[in-house]
Design a protein around this motif. Structure first.
Motif, short mmCIF file in Angstrom:
data_model
loop_
_atom_site.label_atom_id
_atom_site.label_comp_id
_atom_site.label_asym_id
_atom_site.label_seq_id
_atom_site.Cartn_x
_atom_site.Cartn_y
_atom_site.Cartn_z
N LEU A 135 14.82 0.84 3.70
CA LEU A 135 14.47 1.88 2.75
C LEU A 135 15.51 1.87 1.65
CD1 LEU A 135 13.51 4.67 5.29
CD2 LEU A 135 11.94 3.42 3.80
N GLU A 136 15.05 2.09 0.41
CA GLU A 136 15.93 1.96 -0.74
C GLU A 136 15.82 3.18 -1.65
OE1 GLU A 136 14.26 -1.60 -2.38
OE2 GLU A 136 15.11 -2.88 -0.81
N GLU A 173 0.83 -1.21 0.00
CA GLU A 173 0.00 0.00 0.00
C GLU A 173 0.87 1.26 0.00
OE1 GLU A 173 -2.84 2.22 3.18
OE2 GLU A 173 -3.36 0.13 2.78
N ILE A 174 1.95 1.24 0.74
CA ILE A 174 2.78 2.45 0.86
C ILE A 174 3.84 2.56 -0.24
CG2 ILE A 174 4.59 1.59 2.42
CD1 ILE A 174 3.63 4.43 3.89
N ARG A 175 4.19 1.45 -0.86
CA ARG A 175 5.25 1.44 -1.88
C ARG A 175 5.04 2.45 -3.01
NH1 ARG A 175 5.96 -3.83 -2.01
NH2 ARG A 175 7.74 -3.75 -0.62
N PRO A 176 3.83 2.61 -3.57
CA PRO A 176 3.67 3.59 -4.66
C PRO A 176 4.04 5.02 -4.26
CG PRO A 176 1.78 2.12 -4.57
CD PRO A 176 2.62 1.84 -3.35
N PHE A 177 3.80 5.39 -3.01
CA PHE A 177 4.16 6.73 -2.55
C PHE A 177 5.67 6.89 -2.50
CE2 PHE A 177 0.01 5.76 -0.67
CZ PHE A 177 -0.74 6.82 -1.17
N MET A 185 2.59 3.47 10.71
CA MET A 185 1.15 3.65 10.86
C MET A 185 0.37 2.69 9.94
SD MET A 185 -1.01 7.17 10.44
CE MET A 185 -0.89 7.17 8.66
N THR A 186 0.84 2.55 8.70
CA THR A 186 0.16 1.66 7.75
C THR A 186 0.29 0.20 8.18
OG1 THR A 186 0.60 3.24 5.98
CG2 THR A 186 -0.01 1.00 5.32
N ILE A 187 1.47 -0.19 8.63
CA ILE A 187 1.65 -1.58 9.08
C ILE A 187 0.77 -1.86 10.29
CG2 ILE A 187 3.30 -3.16 10.18
CD1 ILE A 187 5.42 -2.09 8.22
N LYS A 188 0.69 -0.92 11.23
CA LYS A 188 -0.14 -1.13 12.43
C LYS A 188 -1.62 -1.20 12.08
CE LYS A 188 2.91 0.70 15.98
NZ LYS A 188 3.11 1.77 16.98
N LYS A 189 -2.03 -0.56 10.99
CA LYS A 189 -3.41 -0.65 10.53
C LYS A 189 -3.74 -2.10 10.14
CE LYS A 189 -4.56 0.99 6.46
NZ LYS A 189 -4.82 1.94 5.37
N GLY A 242 12.05 6.20 -4.40
CA GLY A 242 12.48 5.28 -3.35
C GLY A 242 11.73 3.97 -3.41
N ASN A 243 11.99 3.14 -2.41
CA ASN A 243 11.29 1.87 -2.29
C ASN A 243 11.52 1.36 -0.88
OD1 ASN A 243 9.79 -0.42 -2.91
ND2 ASN A 243 10.92 -0.85 -4.79
N ILE A 244 10.91 0.22 -0.57
CA ILE A 244 11.05 -0.38 0.75
C ILE A 244 10.95 -1.88 0.61
CG2 ILE A 244 8.57 -0.27 1.27
CD1 ILE A 244 9.40 0.53 4.18
N SER A 245 11.73 -2.59 1.41
CA SER A 245 11.62 -4.05 1.41
C SER A 245 11.60 -4.55 2.85
CB SER A 245 12.77 -4.69 0.63
OG SER A 245 14.01 -4.37 1.22
N LEU A 246 10.93 -5.67 3.03
CA LEU A 246 10.84 -6.30 4.34
C LEU A 246 12.11 -7.10 4.58
CD1 LEU A 246 9.21 -7.10 6.87
CD2 LEU A 246 8.24 -8.97 5.52
N VAL A 247 12.76 -6.84 5.72
CA VAL A 247 13.96 -7.58 6.09
C VAL A 247 13.59 -8.74 7.00
CG1 VAL A 247 16.19 -7.46 7.29
CG2 VAL A 247 15.43 -5.56 5.82
#
Length: 80
Positions: free
Chosen positions: A43-44, A16-20, A63-67, A26-31
């Protein structure tokens, strides 16, 4: 929620947050997910070294993950 369900829902939150993040180069990956409470991400791209990445991490990503997974207590960025 099982550990597998936690992982699936964390991935949904990141999707959900990746497009922003991508819109800013940038980008993000789960470690990893530790004890189904602590999420480690990386964060990438343009997010690395960005002066507002801690704010993005707390107010956006966490916040998004906690949702999706209310039991998550903290989201941290791990550096390369």
């Amino acid at each position: 929620m099982t550990s597998e369900e936690v992982k699936i829902n964390v991935e949904k939150a990141l999707a959900e947050i990746r497009p922003f993040l991508e819109s800013d180069g940038g980008n993000i990956s789960l470690v990893s997910i530790e004890d189904d409470r602590l999420v480690k991400v990386q964060l990438e791209g343009a997010c690395v070294g960005c002066t507002v990445n801690q704010m993005t991490l707390k107010s956006g990503v966490e916040m998004t993950i906690k949702k999706y997974v209310p039991q998550i207590e903290q989201v941290v960025n791990v550096e390369n």
